[in-house]
Scaffold this active site. Structure first.
Site, short mmCIF file in Angstrom:
data_model
loop_
_atom_site.label_atom_id
_atom_site.label_comp_id
_atom_site.label_asym_id
_atom_site.label_seq_id
_atom_site.Cartn_x
_atom_site.Cartn_y
_atom_site.Cartn_z
N TYR A 175 0.84 -1.21 0.00
CA TYR A 175 0.00 0.00 0.00
C TYR A 175 0.86 1.24 0.00
CZ TYR A 175 0.83 0.79 5.04
OH TYR A 175 1.41 1.05 6.25
N ARG A 207 8.39 4.10 -4.53
CA ARG A 207 8.37 3.14 -3.42
C ARG A 207 7.37 2.02 -3.70
NH1 ARG A 207 7.37 5.30 2.58
NH2 ARG A 207 5.24 5.48 1.81
N ARG A 256 -7.93 -20.20 -2.33
CA ARG A 256 -6.87 -20.08 -1.33
C ARG A 256 -5.82 -21.16 -1.47
NH1 ARG A 256 -4.95 -21.09 3.60
NH2 ARG A 256 -4.26 -19.27 4.82
N HIS A 301 -1.23 -21.05 -0.96
CA HIS A 301 -0.11 -20.13 -0.76
C HIS A 301 0.63 -19.79 -2.06
CE1 HIS A 301 -0.91 -21.02 3.39
NE2 HIS A 301 0.08 -20.24 3.82
N LYS A 326 6.49 -1.93 1.89
CA LYS A 326 5.29 -1.36 2.52
C LYS A 326 4.15 -2.36 2.40
CE LYS A 326 3.07 3.11 3.20
NZ LYS A 326 3.11 3.07 4.66
N GLU A 353 12.17 1.99 14.22
CA GLU A 353 11.25 3.06 13.81
C GLU A 353 9.99 2.95 14.65
OE1 GLU A 353 9.75 2.52 9.78
OE2 GLU A 353 9.73 0.34 10.03
N LEU A 407 10.93 1.17 7.15
CA LEU A 407 10.34 1.66 5.92
C LEU A 407 11.02 2.99 5.60
CD1 LEU A 407 7.99 1.16 3.87
CD2 LEU A 407 6.82 2.97 5.12
#
Ligand code: PMP
Length: 286
Positions: A33, A52, A101, A103, A148, A181, A206
């Site tokens: 995101y 990014r 579903r 993996h 992210k 962070e 990040l």
């Protein structure tokens, strides 16, 4: 009029903005995101956020949901449909798409794209200057915090622990006792000698776009800085501390684990960098 959100090709009233239960974002947190500030109707530091996003997508081998130029058009349409002519926030999420579903990467899924946005009052310098308290906690996250990722359970637990302790943010600490962070922000200190310190952008953090903008402003205005890890002890003994993020801007930190930082008020370095950053925000679109 309510908010309008974009979901996989459609602009929908927010309450009808839904994704499938087998979206891999929902099943596996298999997505990334970005959060953009919108100032004067324009995404702030748009190129940096898109770069990014490209790095995050590349690291997870997720395909762009559309060409970046088309994505920019959709972002502008969401901003305009939500009448964000002054200030606001735009959230963008890309996942590996909808598939039964399993993996393993699905063969045929198309990346999902969701964009939401909302209008907010423009930042008030007096409110932006109010200091916050932080706590420190062990960093329990995975080893690719430079991505992210929407997988944020450790960040959620850390943020809630901070709120439960009467603080606003948790600074996470690695096995060597060094601060990585915050759960939603980058961490900074100013030493008693007047040196600005923030951790280098490695896989433990990040690489914040606000962090990047503040470093560029520091460089431009001849503020001395060094990118290196710092310990909890150094932070508690610092003259000033602050955090940065798209939504918190440059936020003074006035106490760490209940220990006042410096005078316990907002320091001159932090105030100057906040003022410069507010000017940077206001220049968006000009
Ligand atoms: N670190 C983490 C873990 C974050 O969630 C955020 C906010 N997205 C940041 C740092 C700051 O990044 P930015 O300045 O790009 O908002």
């Amino acid at each position: 009029m309510g908010c309008i959100s974009y979901v996989n090709g459609r602009y929908l009233p927010h309450r009808r903005a839904l994704v499938h239960v087998e979206d891999r974002g929902y099943q596996f947190a298999d997505g990334v995101y970005e959060v953009f500030a919108v100032a004067n109707g324009h995404p702030v530091d748009e190129a940096e956020h898109l770069q990014r996003l490209e790095r995050s997508l590349g690291a997870l081998q997720i395909a762009w949901p559309m060409a970046p130029a088309a994505l920019q058009l959709v972002m502008r349409e969401v901003i305009s449909r939500n009448r964000i002519d002054r200030f606001g926030i735009l959230y963008l999420q890309v996942t590996r798409g909808v598939a039964a579903r399993n993996h393993a990467f699905p063969r045929a899924a198309r990346s999902s794209l969701v964009i939401t946005a909302r209008r907010l009052p423009p930042p008030e310098p007096a409110a932006a200057r109010l200091g916050v308290r932080v706590i420190t906690l062990p960093d329990q996250r995975w080893k690719r915090c430079d991505i992210k990722s929407i997988g944020l359970a450790a960040n959620v637990l850390g943020k809630q622990a901070a709120l439960d302790a009467g603080a606003s943010e948790a600074w996470m600490v690695d096995d060597a006792g060094l601060i990585t962070e915050g759960t939603t922000s980058n961490a900074w200190i100013v030493t008693k000698g007047g040196e600005l310190i923030t951790r280098q952008p490695d896989a433990a953090i990040l690489s914040g776009i606000t962090r990047h903008a503040v470093l560029a402003l520091a460089r431009e205005h001849a503020v001395r800085f060094v990118e290196r890890p710092f310990s909890v002890g150094e932070a508690k003994a610092a003259a000033e501390a602050f955090l940065t993020s798209t939504t918190a801007l440059v936020k003074p930190v006035v106490a760490i684990d209940g220990t006042p930082v410096g005078s316990g008020g907002v320091g001159p370095f932090t105030e100057r960098l906040l003022d410069l950053y507010l000017q940077h925000l206001n220049q968006a679109g000009s």
